[in-house]
Design a protein around this motif. Structure first.
Motif, PDB file in Angstrom:
ATOM      1  N   GLN A  90       0.850  -1.184   0.000  1.00 18.85           N
ATOM      2  CA  GLN A  90       0.000   0.000   0.000  1.00 18.85           C
ATOM      3  C   GLN A  90       0.891   1.241   0.000  1.00 18.85           C
ATOM      4  O   GLN A  90       2.031   1.200   0.445  1.00 18.85           O
ATOM      5  CB  GLN A  90      -0.902   0.030   1.223  1.00 18.85           C
ATOM      6  CG  GLN A  90      -1.727  -1.228   1.467  1.00 18.85           C
ATOM      7  CD  GLN A  90      -2.623  -1.617   0.330  1.00 18.85           C
ATOM      8  OE1 GLN A  90      -2.167  -2.254  -0.590  1.00 18.85           O
ATOM      9  NE2 GLN A  90      -3.875  -1.258   0.399  1.00 18.85           N
ATOM     10  N   ASP A  91       0.350   2.359  -0.421  1.00 19.45           N
ATOM     11  CA  ASP A  91       1.101   3.614  -0.423  1.00 19.45           C
ATOM     12  C   ASP A  91       0.721   4.425   0.809  1.00 19.45           C
ATOM     13  O   ASP A  91      -0.393   4.937   0.903  1.00 19.45           O
ATOM     14  CB  ASP A  91       0.802   4.413  -1.696  1.00 19.45           C
ATOM     15  CG  ASP A  91       1.561   5.733  -1.748  1.00 19.45           C
ATOM     16  OD1 ASP A  91       2.470   5.946  -0.916  1.00 19.45           O
ATOM     17  OD2 ASP A  91       1.238   6.541  -2.622  1.00 19.45           O
ATOM     18  N   TYR A  92       1.652   4.519   1.735  1.00 17.07           N
ATOM     19  CA  TYR A  92       1.445   5.292   2.950  1.00 17.07           C
ATOM     20  C   TYR A  92       2.338   6.532   2.961  1.00 17.07           C
ATOM     21  O   TYR A  92       2.708   7.021   4.023  1.00 17.07           O
ATOM     22  CB  TYR A  92       1.716   4.425   4.181  1.00 17.07           C
ATOM     23  CG  TYR A  92       0.789   3.238   4.274  1.00 17.07           C
ATOM     24  CD1 TYR A  92      -0.565   3.410   4.511  1.00 17.07           C
ATOM     25  CD2 TYR A  92       1.268   1.950   4.107  1.00 17.07           C
ATOM     26  CE1 TYR A  92      -1.428   2.331   4.585  1.00 17.07           C
ATOM     27  CE2 TYR A  92       0.420   0.861   4.186  1.00 17.07           C
ATOM     28  CZ  TYR A  92      -0.922   1.051   4.418  1.00 17.07           C
ATOM     29  OH  TYR A  92      -1.778  -0.021   4.488  1.00 17.07           O
ATOM     30  N   ILE A  95       1.385   9.539   5.234  1.00 14.21           N
ATOM     31  CA  ILE A  95       1.603   9.317   6.665  1.00 14.21           C
ATOM     32  C   ILE A  95       3.099   9.263   6.959  1.00 14.21           C
ATOM     33  O   ILE A  95       3.575   9.878   7.918  1.00 14.21           O
ATOM     34  CB  ILE A  95       0.907   8.016   7.136  1.00 14.21           C
ATOM     35  CG1 ILE A  95      -0.604   8.093   6.906  1.00 14.21           C
ATOM     36  CG2 ILE A  95       1.215   7.756   8.611  1.00 14.21           C
ATOM     37  CD1 ILE A  95      -1.352   6.796   7.160  1.00 14.21           C
ATOM     38  N   GLU A 124      -1.318   6.071  13.875  1.00 14.16           N
ATOM     39  CA  GLU A 124      -2.153   6.272  12.684  1.00 14.16           C
ATOM     40  C   GLU A 124      -1.755   5.287  11.579  1.00 14.16           C
ATOM     41  O   GLU A 124      -2.611   4.690  10.918  1.00 14.16           O
ATOM     42  CB  GLU A 124      -1.984   7.707  12.202  1.00 14.16           C
ATOM     43  CG  GLU A 124      -2.774   8.066  10.973  1.00 14.16           C
ATOM     44  CD  GLU A 124      -2.488   9.485  10.488  1.00 14.16           C
ATOM     45  OE1 GLU A 124      -2.824   9.750   9.315  1.00 14.16           O
ATOM     46  OE2 GLU A 124      -1.945  10.311  11.242  1.00 14.16           O
ATOM     47  N   LEU A 125      -0.460   5.101  11.394  1.00 14.35           N
ATOM     48  CA  LEU A 125       0.039   4.179  10.375  1.00 14.35           C
ATOM     49  C   LEU A 125      -0.346   2.731  10.688  1.00 14.35           C
ATOM     50  O   LEU A 125      -0.765   1.984   9.803  1.00 14.35           O
ATOM     51  CB  LEU A 125       1.561   4.318  10.259  1.00 14.35           C
ATOM     52  CG  LEU A 125       2.247   3.458   9.209  1.00 14.35           C
ATOM     53  CD1 LEU A 125       1.738   3.786   7.812  1.00 14.35           C
ATOM     54  CD2 LEU A 125       3.760   3.664   9.286  1.00 14.35           C
ATOM     55  N   ALA A 128      -4.016   2.360   9.874  1.00 15.24           N
ATOM     56  CA  ALA A 128      -4.234   2.346   8.420  1.00 15.24           C
ATOM     57  C   ALA A 128      -3.805   1.015   7.823  1.00 15.24           C
ATOM     58  O   ALA A 128      -4.509   0.451   6.969  1.00 15.24           O
ATOM     59  CB  ALA A 128      -3.460   3.495   7.763  1.00 15.24           C
ATOM     60  N   GLY A 129      -2.678   0.487   8.263  1.00 16.86           N
ATOM     61  CA  GLY A 129      -2.211  -0.801   7.763  1.00 16.86           C
ATOM     62  C   GLY A 129      -3.175  -1.928   8.096  1.00 16.86           C
ATOM     63  O   GLY A 129      -3.468  -2.780   7.258  1.00 16.86           O
ATOM     64  N   ASP A 132      -6.325  -1.627   5.868  1.00 15.84           N
ATOM     65  CA  ASP A 132      -6.071  -2.074   4.499  1.00 15.84           C
ATOM     66  C   ASP A 132      -5.887  -3.587   4.427  1.00 15.84           C
ATOM     67  O   ASP A 132      -6.358  -4.230   3.491  1.00 15.84           O
ATOM     68  CB  ASP A 132      -4.837  -1.367   3.927  1.00 15.84           C
ATOM     69  CG  ASP A 132      -5.102   0.109   3.653  1.00 15.84           C
ATOM     70  OD1 ASP A 132      -6.288   0.508   3.590  1.00 15.84           O
ATOM     71  OD2 ASP A 132      -4.117   0.860   3.506  1.00 15.84           O
TER      72      ASP A 132
END
Length: 142
Positions: A90-92, A95, A124-125, A128-129, A132
């Motif tokens: 994924q593109d983080y 973040i 937050e990361l 999000a991970g 996803d």
């Protein structure tokens, strides 16, 4: 069919975290544990001898290979912390630009010292991970 080299164990997370050296890494490992517990809502489990994992998922590829793996976690290595944020494709970038000093691997971050990064951004990361990953392979508690 081959097994994953990294598998869950019954080893004590608390004992492992207390055994981390040097002492600064042990203190930071305890801090990462609190952050991961808060960000994920999961209790930790040891994966192999040195990875603290939070949650798990079952995958099955088109090739037929399948297995279970930790959803997210970290390993307090001597040189730097390895922080496993799945999935790795994924593109983080947005973040990560706010995280602070780190190096990026395929599906992990390398951080020398927690003082070099913003722990709120790391939380937050992590979230999000997990979100996803859960959209692809449902994430379960240990």
């Amino acid at each position: 069919m081959s097994q994953n080299k990294t598998a869950p164990t019954s080893a004590s997370v608390e004992d492992f975290l207390q055994s981390v050296e040097p002492e600064r890494k042990a203190v930071e490992a305890q801090e990462l544990d609190r952050l991961f517990r808060n960000a994920t809502g999961y209790q930790p489990q040891m994966w192999g001898p040195s990875i603290v994992g939070y949650g798990r998922y079952h995958y099955r590829y088109a090739s037929g290979r399948e297995g279970d793996y930790l959803a997210t976690g970290f390993s307090p290595r001597k040189a730097r912390h390895s922080i496993y944020i799945m999935p790795g494709y994924q593109d983080y970038g947005g973040i990560l630009a706010r995280l602070g000093k780190h190096k990026l691997g395929k599906s992990c971050l390398y951080v020398n010292r927690l003082a070099d990064i913003d722990l709120d951004v790391l939380g937050e990361l992590i979230r999000a991970g997990l979100k996803d990953l859960d959209a692809i392979w449902p994430v379960q508690p240990q």
